[in-house]
Each structure stands twice: as structure tokens, then as C-alpha cells.
Scaffold this motif. Structure first.
Motif, PDB file in Angstrom:
ATOM      1  N   ILE A 304       0.841  -1.206   0.000  1.00  0.00           N
ATOM      2  CA  ILE A 304       0.000   0.000   0.000  1.00  0.00           C
ATOM      3  C   ILE A 304       0.872   1.251   0.000  1.00  0.00           C
ATOM      4  CG2 ILE A 304      -1.729   1.305   1.301  1.00  0.00           C
ATOM      5  CD1 ILE A 304      -2.857  -1.213   0.049  1.00  0.00           C
ATOM      6  N   GLN A 305       1.949   1.223   0.775  1.00  0.00           N
ATOM      7  CA  GLN A 305       2.873   2.359   0.838  1.00  0.00           C
ATOM      8  C   GLN A 305       3.457   2.663  -0.543  1.00  0.00           C
ATOM      9  OE1 GLN A 305       6.937   1.860   2.487  1.00  0.00           O
ATOM     10  NE2 GLN A 305       6.308   3.343   4.045  1.00  0.00           N
ATOM     11  N   GLU A 306       3.891   1.613  -1.252  1.00  0.00           N
ATOM     12  CA  GLU A 306       4.485   1.805  -2.568  1.00  0.00           C
ATOM     13  C   GLU A 306       3.463   2.270  -3.593  1.00  0.00           C
ATOM     14  OE1 GLU A 306       7.765   1.580  -3.994  1.00  0.00           O
ATOM     15  OE2 GLU A 306       7.952   2.086  -1.881  1.00  0.00           O
ATOM     16  N   THR A 307       2.221   1.814  -3.473  1.00  0.00           N
ATOM     17  CA  THR A 307       1.160   2.273  -4.370  1.00  0.00           C
ATOM     18  C   THR A 307       0.920   3.761  -4.179  1.00  0.00           C
ATOM     19  OG1 THR A 307       0.108   0.090  -4.329  1.00  0.00           O
ATOM     20  CG2 THR A 307      -1.269   1.952  -4.987  1.00  0.00           C
ATOM     21  N   ARG A 308       0.832   4.189  -2.924  1.00  0.00           N
ATOM     22  CA  ARG A 308       0.633   5.617  -2.639  1.00  0.00           C
ATOM     23  C   ARG A 308       1.808   6.439  -3.160  1.00  0.00           C
ATOM     24  NH1 ARG A 308       1.931   8.907   2.084  1.00  0.00           N
ATOM     25  NH2 ARG A 308       0.516  10.709   2.143  1.00  0.00           N
ATOM     26  N   ARG A 309       3.028   5.921  -2.956  1.00  0.00           N
ATOM     27  CA  ARG A 309       4.219   6.646  -3.415  1.00  0.00           C
ATOM     28  C   ARG A 309       4.209   6.823  -4.931  1.00  0.00           C
ATOM     29  NH1 ARG A 309       9.221   5.792  -5.410  1.00  0.00           N
ATOM     30  NH2 ARG A 309       8.884   3.550  -5.582  1.00  0.00           N
ATOM     31  N   TYR A 310       3.816   5.787  -5.657  1.00  0.00           N
ATOM     32  CA  TYR A 310       3.790   5.880  -7.115  1.00  0.00           C
ATOM     33  C   TYR A 310       2.783   6.939  -7.567  1.00  0.00           C
ATOM     34  CZ  TYR A 310       2.717   4.937 -11.958  1.00  0.00           C
ATOM     35  OH  TYR A 310       2.490   5.095 -13.303  1.00  0.00           O
ATOM     36  N   TYR A 311       1.577   6.909  -7.001  1.00  0.00           N
ATOM     37  CA  TYR A 311       0.569   7.899  -7.409  1.00  0.00           C
ATOM     38  C   TYR A 311       0.999   9.315  -7.043  1.00  0.00           C
ATOM     39  CZ  TYR A 311      -2.751   4.214  -8.636  1.00  0.00           C
ATOM     40  OH  TYR A 311      -3.371   3.139  -9.226  1.00  0.00           O
ATOM     41  N   PHE A 344       6.871  -8.114  -6.434  1.00  0.00           N
ATOM     42  CA  PHE A 344       6.346  -6.999  -5.636  1.00  0.00           C
ATOM     43  C   PHE A 344       7.325  -6.511  -4.569  1.00  0.00           C
ATOM     44  CE2 PHE A 344       2.456  -9.439  -6.853  1.00  0.00           C
ATOM     45  CZ  PHE A 344       1.941  -8.496  -7.736  1.00  0.00           C
ATOM     46  N   PHE A 345       8.497  -7.141  -4.464  1.00  0.00           N
ATOM     47  CA  PHE A 345       9.419  -6.798  -3.384  1.00  0.00           C
ATOM     48  C   PHE A 345      10.141  -5.477  -3.609  1.00  0.00           C
ATOM     49  CE2 PHE A 345      10.188 -11.470  -1.945  1.00  0.00           C
ATOM     50  CZ  PHE A 345       8.860 -11.537  -1.552  1.00  0.00           C
ATOM     51  N   ASN A 349       6.452   1.543  -9.636  1.00  0.00           N
ATOM     52  CA  ASN A 349       5.172   1.350 -10.333  1.00  0.00           C
ATOM     53  C   ASN A 349       4.453   0.090  -9.893  1.00  0.00           C
ATOM     54  OD1 ASN A 349       2.994   1.574 -12.031  1.00  0.00           O
ATOM     55  ND2 ASN A 349       4.211   1.995 -13.855  1.00  0.00           N
ATOM     56  N   LEU A 350       4.085   0.056  -8.645  1.00  0.00           N
ATOM     57  CA  LEU A 350       3.421  -1.139  -8.124  1.00  0.00           C
ATOM     58  C   LEU A 350       2.042  -1.356  -8.750  1.00  0.00           C
ATOM     59  CD1 LEU A 350       4.050  -2.640  -4.792  1.00  0.00           C
ATOM     60  CD2 LEU A 350       1.697  -2.678  -5.561  1.00  0.00           C
ATOM     61  N   PRO A 351       1.259  -0.301  -9.026  1.00  0.00           N
ATOM     62  CA  PRO A 351      -0.023  -0.544  -9.708  1.00  0.00           C
ATOM     63  C   PRO A 351       0.132  -1.304 -11.023  1.00  0.00           C
ATOM     64  CG  PRO A 351       0.017   1.667  -8.821  1.00  0.00           C
ATOM     65  CD  PRO A 351       1.391   1.122  -8.632  1.00  0.00           C
ATOM     66  N   GLN A 352       1.168  -0.977 -11.788  1.00  0.00           N
ATOM     67  CA  GLN A 352       1.390  -1.696 -13.040  1.00  0.00           C
ATOM     68  C   GLN A 352       1.755  -3.149 -12.784  1.00  0.00           C
ATOM     69  OE1 GLN A 352       4.960  -1.084 -15.665  1.00  0.00           O
ATOM     70  NE2 GLN A 352       3.416  -0.188 -17.030  1.00  0.00           N
ATOM     71  N   LYS A 353       2.518  -3.414 -11.720  1.00  0.00           N
ATOM     72  CA  LYS A 353       2.870  -4.791 -11.380  1.00  0.00           C
ATOM     73  C   LYS A 353       1.622  -5.592 -11.023  1.00  0.00           C
ATOM     74  CE  LYS A 353       7.491  -3.623  -9.643  1.00  0.00           C
ATOM     75  NZ  LYS A 353       8.383  -3.605  -8.477  1.00  0.00           N
TER      76      LYS A 353
END
Length: 487
Positions: A304-311, A344-345, A349-353
């Protein structure tokens, strides 16, 4: 009479000092100091800046005593890493950040003792950055260093040594090193011989929640503060957390220490050392009263943290609350990921993953922000169900409650999804479980609290806990998830 204790909690990125006040019925926590923990690179080696961490520890003592006279203090920290003390008690070599040994070096080490034998003796599978493997590598490269060494000390005990001059470690810290025999409850002399590690450099092991020493006169004079007790609690931070789980006495429970990554575990009286437990990746660590925390590390809120960071990098500065709101509004149970998949580690761009994983596994591909975030949340909760079933198969115990502690206790969506998918109640809190556990262990060491049940009752009275009951049956979703992650 009110008791004041100082809790010092270090992790691999920052440190925190908290003044804990106990009034006989509950604990109150007050932050007195926060600081960064930044390692220093010299050539190819990364060292922990242990002298800076000591400076911050002294600052914490000053600030806490400015508020009220501190009766006792105790330190918990991360595991695996250690410092060297010379024959005359001086710091001989700065602690290194866990250096992962190369595959060839690891294979050479495992020629001396197989992974399953290590598990049967120590309760842990070997990792590339374990204390055992680090020492094995260092002994080969720096043999002179070991001939000059009187003791090695884990980080928490090294910092306590600077305050007291006492070089001991507690059973929880010892159990993380892979040099501790989990059933004999002492250093494993056979492993020391096999890996050519001098047993004489390993410190004396003391019980969790015991007296270590007092501040030296030099420290008291330097800081102009009165002397106070320095206690050994559980030097391994996760074992402080396990003590703080507000479970009912004699009730089997599961706990989720939920943060950037998650520990899923339970508390037992004896270790489980079967091949099944090893193959599923569970570890056995010693806790207060020689209990065993049977646990496994799994993916957590890093996703979730990485998703927020990407956006945010794309100009969309969503708060965590807004992401949760969008996830709640999205249709449920459309698609799932395996949160532990290596793709995912790493950041980026975690949403794309998530979309790539769903497409690869022939699922609905989420497009909207809420759909992607909901997919992650549901997958984390499904992962909790999978780990729960694995743990139950090892212990042969059917559990009736999951306690969520740490940052995840602030996340009602994850807690409710976990209750729904695991089909058992979830109790959220405390958020500051490690701090509460450290403080309660200090009170146990001073015989102010009677036992674990007393400590957990005090912690439960000190926090507002939230209970989440299962609302829907998600069996079909779990069946689908299980099939997807097997692909």
C-alpha cells in the motif's frame, strides 16, 4: 506510587525513546525523543553508526529525566548484527549492517551443517544475513579480529554495555543468532565447533525481564542525572511485541504484527521443529518465561505504501484514508495477487505490477485506483488466511481470535477483511505494541507485575481495542486465490 521507565526502541531506520508511566492500573506513554538511524558506507562495507546511536541514547536519558526521574530503562532493537569488544572492554570493531553472503559462500557453510539440521537445533532456517553466517564469513576474512575479541554483543546489548559495563545478552536475542540451541536453552557448542566460532566470545545468556546493571558513575556525571536500573527485557523487538498481545489467559491466539512487512505467529510452550514447519518457513524464537514465538514473516503494508508513493510521483497525492475510501467503493473480490511474489518486493510502479500479475494469471485486470488498492488489501487478507491454515496444520490447534498489533491496527479495512476471510474475530491494538511490551517487561523484571497475564491485562486496560467480527463468508474467494497463486 507511580513508576517511570524509559523505553528505547531501535529499528533499522529510526529510533524512539518513550517515557512509560505506570500508576498501578494502566500504562501511559510519552514520546521524549525520535531520531534517524543512518548507516555509513566505507568502501564495500556498510556500518551502523553505533556512536551516533549512543549519543541519541544519552540525549533520550537527559530528556526523560527532565520530565521525571527515571527508575529503569531497557533497550530493544533489530537482530542478527553485533559489535566486537576487546579484551580490555573497548569497542574493537563497529557493527556491520547484515551482509548477505554469496550463494557459493552459503553453500560452503551448509556443507558443515545442513539447513534442516540447523532448524532442528536452533528453530530457524538459515538466512544469508544470519549472525551465524556473518560470523562464519568474518572469521575466514578477519581471523586476527577474533583473537583480539573478548565478547560479541547484539545491538541492544552493546548499547546497554556502554551504559553499564555489563556484557550479557538475553534469551530472546540469543535465539535469533542461530547459535542458540532452542531446546537446551544455551549456546550450541557443536555448531560453534562446526563453524569455527570460539564459544568464549559469546556473552552470558540471562533470562528475559531480568536485572542487567545500573548506569555507571561516569555516565551519571557526564549527563548530570541520577543513577537508574538498566534491565534486560527482550532485546529482540518482536519478542517485546509478542508479550504485548492483549490475549486472554490460557486462550490460544494468533497475532499479526502488521507494518511494512508482517509477522504472523502464535505463542507456544515448546518449539515446533518438524520438516513441515521448516518447509513452510516458520521460525521459533524464545520469549519471556521461555515461551516460544512460532512465527513467519509475510508481505505487509509495504504494498500500500508503494502504491501511494507511485501515485504521488504522478501528481496524485492520495492520503491513506482516501485510498481506503476508494477501495471500499470498488467492487469486491474481482482479482487477486500473491503478495509474496518477488515481483512486488522492489519499489517501482506497483499498480502496473498488480495489473501485469492479474493479466498473466488470466484474471480481471483492475484499472481504477480503488480497484487496484482493493485488490492489494483483499490479497493481503487472503494471505493471512493461507498462513493461518499453515500454522494450524503445524500446531494442530484451531484458533478463535487474531490480534492485530502495530501500524495495521489503525487500518479498519484490513482488519475487517481479515476477519471476513479468516472467519474468526480480529482484535486490533495496541499500535505501540513493542513499546508496551518493553515497558511491561521492565515491570516484570522489577516484580511490580506478577506474570504475563497481569502484564497483558494492564496493556489491554491502557489502550482502546477494537473488535471486528466476520460479516461475510469468503470461502469461494479463498479457493480462487489458492488456485491463482499455485499457477
Amino acid at each position: 506510587m507511580e513508576r517511570y521507565m524509559l523505553v528505547i526502541d531501535y529499528n533499522a531506520t529510526f529510533g524512539r525513546a518513550v517515557l512509560a508511566r505506570y500508576n498501578g492500573e494502566r500504562l501511559q506513554l510519552e514520546d521524549v525523543h525520535r531520531f534517524e538511524n543512518e548507516p555509513v558506507r566505507i568502501g564495500d562495507t556498510v556500518f551502523w553508526d553505533i556512536l551516533r546511536l549512543l549519543h541519541e541514547l544519552k540525549t533520550s536519558l537527559l530528556r526523560a529525566n527532565f520530565i521525571s526521574e527515571v527508575e529503569s530503562l531497557a533497550i530493544d532493537a533489530w537482530s542478527n548484527d553485533y559489535g566486537f569488544l576487546s579484551i580490555d572492554g573497548e569497542l574493537l570493531y563497529n557493527p556491520q549492517r547484515g551482509q548477505e553472503i554469496q550463494t557459493s559462500e552459503q553453500q560452503a557453510a551448509l556443507q558443515l551443517c545442513s539447513a534442516i539440521t540447523l532448524y532442528e537445533r536452533t528453530g530457524k532456517l538459515p538466512t544469508a544475513s544470519s549472525t551465524l553466517f556473518q560470523l562464519f564469513k568474518q572469521k575466514q576474512k578477519q581471523p586476527l579480529l577474533f583473537s583480539l575479541t573478548k565478547n560479541i554483543l547484539p545491538i541492544a546489548d552493546l548499547l546497554a554495555y556502554f551504559l553499564t559495563g555489563i556484557a550479557t545478552t538475553d534469551a530472546s536475542s540469543a535465539s535469533t543468532t542461530q547459535l542458540y540451541h532452542i531446546t537446551q536453552k544455551t549456546w550450541d557448542t557443536t555448531l560453534c565447533k562446526q563453524f569455527s566460532i570460539p564459544e568464549t566470545i559469546l556473552p552470558k545468556i540471562v533470562p528475559c525481564a531480568s536485572y542487567k546493571g545500573t548506569l555507571t558513575p561516569a555516565i551519571c556525571q557526564e549527563l548530570s542525572i541520577p543513577s537508574s536500573k538498566v534491565l534486560s527485557v527482550c532485546g529482540k523487538d518482536t519478542q517485546c511485541t509478542a508479550l504485548a498481545v492483549p490475549a486472554e489467559p490460557d486462550q490460544p491466539f494468533l497475532f499479526l504484527q502488521c507494518g511494512i512487512s508482517t509477522l504472523f505467529g502464535t505463542e507456544l510452550q515448546e518449539p515446533i521443529l518438524t520438516e513441515q514447519a521448516a518447509s513452510l518457513g516458520f521460525s521459533n524464537l524464545t520469549g519471556y518465561g521461555d515461551t516460544v514465538t512460532f512465527q513467519k514473516r509475510i508481505a505487509g503494508l509495504f504494498l500500500i505504501q508503494e502504491t501511494r508513493r507511485y501515485y504521488r510521483e504522478q501528481g496524485e497525492n492520495y492520503s491513506y484514508a482516501k485510498l481506503e475510501e476508494l477501495a471500499v467503493a470498488a467492487p469486491p473480490l474481482q482479482c487477486f495477487i500473491d503478495p509474496n511474489d518477488p515481483m512486488f518486493f522492489l519499489p517501482g510502479n506497483l499498480p502496473q505490477k498488480v495489473q501485469t500479475y492479474c493479466k498473466k494469471t488470466e484474471q480481471y485486470v483492475p484499472k481504477e485506483v480503488g480497484e487496484i488498492v482493493r485488490c492489494i488489501y483483499e490479497s493481503l487478507a487472503l494471505q493471512h488466511r493461507k498462513t493461518m491454515e499453515e500454522l494450524q496444520s503445524c500446531t494442530n490447534i484451531n484458533y478463535s481470535v487474531i490480534h492485530v498489533v502495530g501500524i495495521g491496527a489503525k487500518d479498519p479495512l484490513l482488519c475487517q477483511m481479515t476477519a471476513d476471510i479468516c472467519q474468526i474475530p480480529v482484535i486490533a491494538g495496541p499500535i505501540d505494541a513493542t513499546i508496551y511490551g518493553n515497558a511491561a517487561l521492565q515491570l516484570l523484571a522489577m516484580d511490580v507485575l506478577a506474570d504475563t497475564a497481569h502484564a497483558r491485562r494492564i496493556i489491554a486496560q491502557s489502550e482502546t481495542l477494537q473488535k471486528f467480527m466476520p460479516k461475510t463468508d469468503c470461502f469461494d474467494a479463498y479457493d480462487t486465490f489458492s488456485k491463482i497463486i499455485k499457477k
